[in-house]
Every structure is written in structure tokens, then in C-alpha cells.
Scaffold this motif. Sequence first.
Motif, PDB file in Angstrom:
ATOM      1  N   VAL A  72       0.785  -1.310   0.040  1.00 34.95           N
ATOM      2  CA  VAL A  72       0.028  -0.056   0.224  1.00 34.95           C
ATOM      3  C   VAL A  72       0.951   1.131   0.109  1.00 34.95           C
ATOM      4  N   THR A  73       1.912   1.335   0.769  1.00 36.80           N
ATOM      5  CA  THR A  73       2.916   2.154   0.556  1.00 36.80           C
ATOM      6  C   THR A  73       3.592   2.609  -0.549  1.00 36.80           C
ATOM      7  N   ALA A  74       3.696   1.391  -1.133  1.00 34.63           N
ATOM      8  CA  ALA A  74       4.590   1.563  -2.661  1.00 34.63           C
ATOM      9  C   ALA A  74       3.499   2.221  -3.657  1.00 34.63           C
ATOM     10  N   LEU A  75       2.134   1.786  -3.280  1.00 33.90           N
ATOM     11  CA  LEU A  75       1.067   2.334  -4.279  1.00 33.90           C
ATOM     12  C   LEU A  75       0.865   3.718  -4.032  1.00 33.90           C
ATOM     13  N   ILE A  76       0.951   4.279  -2.890  1.00 30.54           N
ATOM     14  CA  ILE A  76       0.673   5.689  -2.537  1.00 30.54           C
ATOM     15  C   ILE A  76       1.802   6.439  -3.193  1.00 30.54           C
ATOM     16  N   TRP A  77       3.057   6.018  -2.791  1.00 34.14           N
ATOM     17  CA  TRP A  77       4.373   6.822  -3.349  1.00 34.14           C
ATOM     18  C   TRP A  77       4.238   6.560  -4.929  1.00 34.14           C
ATOM     19  N   GLY A  78       3.888   5.486  -5.530  1.00 39.90           N
ATOM     20  CA  GLY A  78       3.893   5.461  -7.094  1.00 39.90           C
ATOM     21  C   GLY A  78       3.042   6.546  -7.559  1.00 39.90           C
ATOM     22  N   LEU A  79       1.524   6.452  -7.009  1.00 44.45           N
ATOM     23  CA  LEU A  79       0.744   7.559  -7.491  1.00 44.45           C
ATOM     24  C   LEU A  79       1.019   8.861  -7.496  1.00 44.45           C
ATOM     25  N   ALA A  80       1.846   9.098  -6.193  1.00 39.09           N
ATOM     26  CA  ALA A  80       2.090  10.600  -5.864  1.00 39.09           C
ATOM     27  C   ALA A  80       2.907  11.168  -7.193  1.00 39.09           C
ATOM     28  N   PHE A  81       3.755  10.382  -8.084  1.00 34.27           N
ATOM     29  CA  PHE A  81       4.199  10.979  -9.207  1.00 34.27           C
ATOM     30  C   PHE A  81       3.127  11.667 -10.137  1.00 34.27           C
ATOM     31  N   VAL A  82       2.158  10.939 -10.261  1.00 35.04           N
ATOM     32  CA  VAL A  82       0.949  11.448 -11.031  1.00 35.04           C
ATOM     33  C   VAL A  82       0.511  12.814 -10.316  1.00 35.04           C
ATOM     34  N   ALA A  83       0.400  12.718  -9.120  1.00 39.96           N
ATOM     35  CA  ALA A  83      -0.250  14.013  -8.402  1.00 39.96           C
ATOM     36  C   ALA A  83       0.989  15.097  -8.725  1.00 39.96           C
ATOM     37  N   GLN A  84       2.036  14.931  -8.417  1.00 32.65           N
ATOM     38  CA  GLN A  84       3.088  15.729  -8.643  1.00 32.65           C
ATOM     39  C   GLN A  84       3.187  16.299  -9.928  1.00 32.65           C
ATOM     40  N   ARG A  85       2.923  15.692 -10.910  1.00 30.82           N
ATOM     41  CA  ARG A  85       3.109  16.082 -12.481  1.00 30.82           C
ATOM     42  C   ARG A  85       1.877  16.849 -12.739  1.00 30.82           C
ATOM     43  N   ILE A  86       0.624  16.542 -12.119  1.00 29.39           N
ATOM     44  CA  ILE A  86      -0.354  17.538 -12.380  1.00 29.39           C
ATOM     45  C   ILE A  86      -0.382  18.664 -11.607  1.00 29.39           C
ATOM     46  N   GLY A  87       0.097  18.516 -10.514  1.00 30.23           N
ATOM     47  CA  GLY A  87       0.393  20.069  -9.662  1.00 30.23           C
ATOM     48  C   GLY A  87       1.087  20.960 -10.477  1.00 30.23           C
ATOM     49  N   MET A  88       2.121  20.518 -11.641  1.00 33.51           N
ATOM     50  CA  MET A  88       3.002  21.443 -12.145  1.00 33.51           C
ATOM     51  C   MET A  88       2.020  22.333 -13.288  1.00 33.51           C
ATOM     52  N   ASP A  89       0.857  21.529 -13.445  1.00 36.90           N
ATOM     53  CA  ASP A  89       0.202  22.571 -14.431  1.00 36.90           C
ATOM     54  C   ASP A  89      -0.479  23.697 -13.849  1.00 36.90           C
ATOM     55  N   HIS A  90      -0.181  23.883 -12.342  1.00 41.12           N
ATOM     56  CA  HIS A  90      -1.074  24.972 -11.800  1.00 41.12           C
ATOM     57  C   HIS A  90      -0.094  25.914 -11.066  1.00 41.12           C
ATOM     58  N   MET A  91       0.915  25.302 -10.687  1.00 38.19           N
ATOM     59  CA  MET A  91       2.097  26.223  -9.833  1.00 38.19           C
ATOM     60  C   MET A  91       3.548  25.660  -9.952  1.00 38.19           C
ATOM     61  N   GLY A  92       4.444  26.369  -9.303  1.00 38.77           N
ATOM     62  CA  GLY A  92       5.762  26.198  -9.448  1.00 38.77           C
ATOM     63  C   GLY A  92       6.326  24.959  -8.827  1.00 38.77           C
ATOM     64  N   PRO A  93       7.179  24.335  -9.185  1.00 34.77           N
ATOM     65  CA  PRO A  93       7.692  23.067  -8.188  1.00 34.77           C
ATOM     66  C   PRO A  93       8.353  23.411  -6.734  1.00 34.77           C
ATOM     67  N   MET A  94       8.683  24.538  -6.755  1.00 32.78           N
ATOM     68  CA  MET A  94       9.210  24.656  -5.061  1.00 32.78           C
ATOM     69  C   MET A  94       7.814  24.979  -4.310  1.00 32.78           C
ATOM     70  N   GLY A  95       6.927  25.752  -4.817  1.00 29.69           N
ATOM     71  CA  GLY A  95       5.623  26.028  -3.798  1.00 29.69           C
ATOM     72  C   GLY A  95       5.098  24.954  -3.882  1.00 29.69           C
ATOM     73  N   PHE A  96       4.904  24.084  -4.658  1.00 39.05           N
ATOM     74  CA  PHE A  96       4.276  22.764  -4.731  1.00 39.05           C
ATOM     75  C   PHE A  96       4.908  21.761  -3.556  1.00 39.05           C
ATOM     76  N   ASN A  97       6.184  21.736  -3.290  1.00 36.89           N
ATOM     77  CA  ASN A  97       6.930  21.062  -2.677  1.00 36.89           C
ATOM     78  C   ASN A  97       6.668  21.754  -1.193  1.00 36.89           C
ATOM     79  N   GLY A  98       7.003  22.964  -1.198  1.00 38.85           N
ATOM     80  CA  GLY A  98       6.942  23.776   0.199  1.00 38.85           C
ATOM     81  C   GLY A  98       5.446  23.364   0.778  1.00 38.85           C
ATOM     82  N   ILE A  99       4.422  23.580   0.091  1.00 34.04           N
ATOM     83  CA  ILE A  99       3.250  23.360   0.606  1.00 34.04           C
ATOM     84  C   ILE A  99       3.033  21.782   1.244  1.00 34.04           C
ATOM     85  N   ARG A 100       3.288  21.027   0.332  1.00 33.39           N
ATOM     86  CA  ARG A 100       2.923  19.322   0.773  1.00 33.39           C
ATOM     87  C   ARG A 100       3.723  19.086   1.686  1.00 33.39           C
ATOM     88  N   PHE A 101       4.927  19.388   1.924  1.00 37.67           N
ATOM     89  CA  PHE A 101       5.869  18.923   2.987  1.00 37.67           C
ATOM     90  C   PHE A 101       5.474  19.584   4.250  1.00 37.67           C
TER      91      PHE A 101
END
Length: 298
Positions: free
Chosen positions: A14-43
Motif C-alpha cells: 500500500v505504501t508503494a502504491l501511494i508513493w507511486g501514484l504520488a508521481f502522477v499527483a506531482q505531475r498534475i500539480g505542475m500544471d497550476h504552480m511552480g515546483p518549489m511552491g508545490f513542494n513547500g506546501i505539501r511537505f
Amino acid sequence: MRDASFRADVLCLVTALIWGLAFVAQRIGMDHMGPMGFNGIRFALGAMALAPLALRSMRYPPAAPFLAGGNPGFPWLGGLLAGTVLFAGAALQQVGLKYTTAGKAGFITGLYVVLVPMLGYFLGQRPARGDVVGAVAAAVGLYFLSVTEAFTLAPGDGLELVGAFFWAGHVLVIGWLSPRTRALPLALVQYMVCSALSLACAVAFEELTWAGIRGAGWAILYGGLLSVGLAYTLQVVAQRDAKPTHAAILLSFETVFAALGGAVVLGESLGPRGLFGCALMFAGMLASQLWPRAKREA
């Protein structure tokens, strides 16, 4: 005991599934904001989710003090070190996702499994035969996955590859720190440090807007609460009862789930050449984990 081991294996998957699909979420997030802002808020969200467990764990003493003869206290120094390395790996991964697919990013990032024993060699740890075989297979696989027929490496793939070295370094840092301090407070501090550094870069180099944050809302929530907060906790719980080999193999399926998620959700296609490269890389990861461990556990 079998029930506990089976539950641990399921939690690892289940952990591997969550981490794997996170790449999809991170890719979609780049359509709306910059990478540093996305990382800052999610962490930051991940730190908030982990904070109650981390503070509760402060009631119990760690296995050993962080500094010989010193008060273990709250692991600020170790968290600062781990958080800085985590920031470098996460930043390179997130920026790389702007220029490559979620599936390719997942597999290239997964090279840290092979790189950890290779980097350990410079710390006096002799790599096992499986580590060498795994590294060769992974390198050949990376060529088929990322290097074009014109012998060029896509910019995003190159960033993910450099990031994989930082992920491997992060594993080594955490491996050294964990026996010397409390695990959950250490994780909390490193998330806080990573968030602070990411937000500082976002303020300096990106434009943070509420519209962008709202647009990437669900991707941020997934990346923060599930990928950072929940998945780490599941991993800690699972590895209490999981055999090391089982845990390593099941967690490495993160790369497979990243490729599947990219194909199903984002419509990404690796093609025959890319699929062959992924197969070689995955075989190299398994060789690195199974071969030396099989000898030690026999």
C-alpha cells in the motif's frame, strides 16, 4: 506471526502504491504552480500530519543519544542535515517532472535502491555481487529508457538521475541518524526544513497565487497528507514485522505503480524501448536487494 508478517507485506505494498501514484499527483500539480511552491506546501502538510505522532513519541527515550554523552533532546541538528538532503532530492525530482513523464521519473528515481550500496562503497562498505549486477542492469535499462537514438538525454530525465543520487544520500543519512535519535521527530524536523527551503525558493523565484494553489489543491493534499504523512507512517508500522527482503521488494513496486498511474491517469506511453528499459531497471533493483540479502538470510 504469519498474520503479522502478511499484514506488514500488505502495508508495504500500500505504501508503494501511494508513493507511486504520488508521481502522477506531482505531475498534475505542475500544471497550476511552480515546483518549489508545490513542494513547500505539501511537505508542510506532511509535517502537520506527522506532528501529533512525533510529539507523542517524545515521551519515550531513543535507543541512543544523537551525540555521545549528550542529551538526545529534539533532533534539530540531524533533522537539519536530513532535511537539506531531502530538499535537494525533492527539488530535482519536482523540477524534472516538468520535462518528463511520471512513469520515467518513477523508474529513474528508483535507481536510489542500486545507488545506496554503490555510494556505501566510499564509506568503507564493500558492495555485494548482486549490487554490482543490479547497477549494470539498471544503467543499461536507463539507457534504453531515457537516451534517445541521437544519444541525448532528456533534460527532465537528467534532473531525475541527479536527484536519485540525493535520494540515495538521504537513505544513508537517515540510516546513520535513526539509531541515534527518535525516528518520528527526526522525520518531522526534516519535513519542516524541506518545506522552509522550498518555500524560500518559491518566494524568490516563483509566483505563488491562491488560484494556483486551489488549482493544484487535490494534488497538494495527496502529496502532503498521503505521500508524505500517511505513507511514511505506514512504512514505519510495516517494517516492525516485515522481513527486510520482503519490504525492499514490495516498496520497489513504487516504480511500477508510477508507470501504471502515468499510463492510466495521464495517458503516458513509454513505448517498446522504454518498457524494455524499465524491465531492466526493475530487474537491477531486485538483484540489488535479493542477491546479497538472500546470502545473509540463508
